[in-house]
Design an enzyme around this catalytic site. Structure first.
Site, PDB file in Angstrom:
ATOM      1  CD1 TRP A  26      -0.184  -1.372   3.233  1.00  0.00           C
ATOM      2  CD2 TRP A  26       0.514   0.746   3.310  1.00  0.00           C
ATOM      3  NE1 TRP A  26       0.559  -1.222   4.388  1.00  0.00           N
ATOM      4  CE2 TRP A  26       0.995   0.074   4.459  1.00  0.00           C
ATOM      5  CE3 TRP A  26       0.823   2.097   3.142  1.00  0.00           C
ATOM      6  CZ2 TRP A  26       1.766   0.703   5.434  1.00  0.00           C
ATOM      7  CZ3 TRP A  26       1.597   2.731   4.105  1.00  0.00           C
ATOM      8  CH2 TRP A  26       2.049   2.040   5.228  1.00  0.00           C
ATOM      9  CG  ASN A  27       5.052   1.145   0.856  1.00  0.00           C
ATOM     10  OD1 ASN A  27       4.683   0.309   0.036  1.00  0.00           O
ATOM     11  ND2 ASN A  27       6.277   1.153   1.353  1.00  0.00           N
ATOM     12  CE  LYS A  67      -5.248  -9.184  -2.194  1.00  0.00           C
ATOM     13  NZ  LYS A  67      -4.771  -7.964  -1.498  1.00  0.00           N
ATOM     14  CB  SER A  99       5.878  -7.542   6.086  1.00  0.00           C
ATOM     15  OG  SER A  99       5.107  -8.733   5.986  1.00  0.00           O
ATOM     16  CB  CYS A 101      10.923  -1.153   2.170  1.00  0.00           C
ATOM     17  SG  CYS A 101      11.050  -0.763   0.422  1.00  0.00           S
ATOM     18  CD  GLU A 154      10.507  -1.714   7.329  1.00  0.00           C
ATOM     19  OE1 GLU A 154      10.887  -1.126   6.303  1.00  0.00           O
ATOM     20  OE2 GLU A 154       9.964  -2.843   7.295  1.00  0.00           O
TER      21      GLU A 154
END
Length: 484
Positions: free
Chosen positions: A155-156, A179, A233, A288, A385
């Site tokens: 989503w980022n 997806k 992730s 990230c 993180e």
């Protein structure tokens, strides 16, 4: 001129058809700045995924046989369409993700640059001829598209992450079942609209929204899918790796990070502060490659901390749609709670707040840009993180100590360091265990360079001349009986 609503498609794309979920279920899409519902998307599952995979497999038969020049033309047209609709796509992105419009526009341009790059690389998928050890045989090495690609995106960066996967997939002749994250599906579905506009054949790009468990499970187990590419992730990446192993699929994984930012005594202070602001607070710290740990050498520590805090106070928090905003909201309430947990842990273990340190007065999902001093290795963000606008500053004494601290993590995605010592530039960059290293630069991502991490930050590379490798099979052909 197009509007953001022109690209807000509330259906999934399967085999060239826009459709709803079989059960009629939907998911709400929330504007993180206002908390308002801006639309719904289908809550699809395994059955819809199987149909999308079947459609992609059928389309692959013809698309894989197209010429590199033809695929390059499609990608060039797609890149042009992204740029022609940049403002509308950026507003759509901001409305569902929250980042400032300037950052959203930059993301659309980044996606267009990746697509353009792979349009050019499509024509450079070269093979080899190898000198044969046999006089009457010839050895050839060819490259062919791997097949149907399952692409799972976060989503980022909901648009440019898809560009990094669609670009090399189509350039090599693969077809895609994508997806996107449920928080930001519209930016991905917009790719389906653009694909139709530029004439991408039906079934080459399929886009599904809905259950991550059901869709991901089908993508990783279905024999027709030959590659999984994922950005997200490390925990989810490990799960996908295990699932994909059952059918021995090719995988590329761009996973979590814990980026160190080293400032040595001889650094250009002004440049280091500017780099730290860019590397830490872009997208509200939700990237990230965002700086997670700032290590500053003792001789410059106090001056850096003062200048960095002053620059942080100039950050403007607000809706990404508002002029002048430089820090938007976090993606959801869980993200805010995570930031608060990191802060509570750090304060309990001796950190001190220099600036920020609370939810913004705007309320909702907004959080102040925060600088912490007296950070130490017992605090959670030394290992995990943050994914939020907290900048912990650690102090170090020697170069060896800095490198040891920087490498003391299971992650290895991005690292940054600032120095004007030429010898140190080579020593430190060679010793840092990271796939991306910025020297005197805080923003280093570009389509022409390989993007990917080491250790538990992933496998494979995106972008650059290396970016096609994971979408291609290498085949050795021995031609004998030549009678020579």
């Amino acid at each position: 001129m197009s509007s953001w609503s022109d690209f807000r498609r509330e259906q999934i794309l399967v085999g060239g058809r826009w459709t709803s979920a079989d059960n009629g279920g939907t998911l709400d899409v929330i504007d993180p700045a206002s908390g308002e519902i801006i639309g719904t998307v289908p809550d699809a599952g395994a059955a819809e995924t199987r149909r999308a995979i079947d459609a992609a497999a059928a389309a692959f038969v013809g698309f894989s046989q197209t010429t590199a020049a033809a695929r390059a033309r499609i990608l060039r047209d797609l890149s042009t369409a992204l740029r022609d609709n940049q403002d509308a796509l950026a507003e759509l992105l901001t409305r569902e993700q929250g980042k400032p419009l300037a950052e959203a526009r930059a993301e659309i341009e980044t996606g267009a640059a990746y697509i353009q790059w792979f349009a050019e690389e499509a024509r450079r998928t070269y093979g080899d001829t190898i000198p044969s050890p046999w006089a009457d045989r010839r050895i050839m090495v060819t490259k062919s598209p791997v097949g149907v690609v399952g692409a799972i995106t976060p989503w980022n960066f909901p648009s440019s992450m898809l560009a990094r996967k669609i670009g090399p997939a189509l350039a090599s002749g693969c077809t895609v079942v994508a997806k996107p994250a449920s928080q930001t599906p519209f930016s991905a579905l917009a790719w389906g609209v653009l694909a139709e506009q530029v004439g991408v054949p039906a079934g080459v790009i399929n886009i599904l929204t809905g259950s991550a468990h059901a869709i991901g499970g089908e993508l990783t187990s279905n024999l027709l899918v030959r590659k999984i590419t994922f950005t997200g992730s490390t925990d989810v990446g490990k799960l996908l790796l295990k699932q994909a192993a059952e059918t021995v699929k090719k995988v590329s994984m761009e996973l979590g990070g814990n980026a160190p930012f080293l400032v040595f005594d001889d650094a250009d202070l002004e440049r280091a502060v500017a780099g730290a602001i860019a590397a830490k607070f872009r997208n509200a710290g939700q990237t990230c490659v965002c700086t997670n740990r700032l290590y500053v050498q003792a001789g410059i520590h106090d001056r850096f901390l003062e200048a960095f805090a002053a620059a942080t106070r100039n950050i403007v928090v607000g809706s990404g749609l508002e002029r002048g905003t430089t820090l938007g909201p976090l993606i959801d309430e869980a993200a805010v709670a995570k930031v608060e947990a990191f802060l509570s842990d750090a304060l309990a273990k001796g950190a001190s707040i220099i600036t920020g340190g609370r939810r913004h007065s705007t309320g909702g999902r907004f959080y102040e840009a925060t600088v912490l001093a007296n950070a130490n290795s017992t605090m959670h963000f030394a290992r995990d993180e943050i994914f939020g606008p907290i900048a912990p500053v650690f102090k170090f004494e020697t170069e060896d100590e800095a490198v040891r601290l920087a490498n003391d993590t299971q992650y290895g995605l991005a690292a940054y360091f600032y120095t004007q010592d030429l010898g140190r530039i080579f020593r430190v960059s060679e010793r840092l265990q990271y796939g991306l290293v910025g020297v005197n630069e805080g923003l280093i991502t570009t389509e022409v360079a390989p993007f990917g991490g080491l250790k538990e930050s992933g496998v494979g590379k995106e972008g650059s001349k290396y970016g096609l490798d994971d979408y291609l099979d290498v085949k050795y052909v021995c031609v004998g009986g030549l009678g020579l």
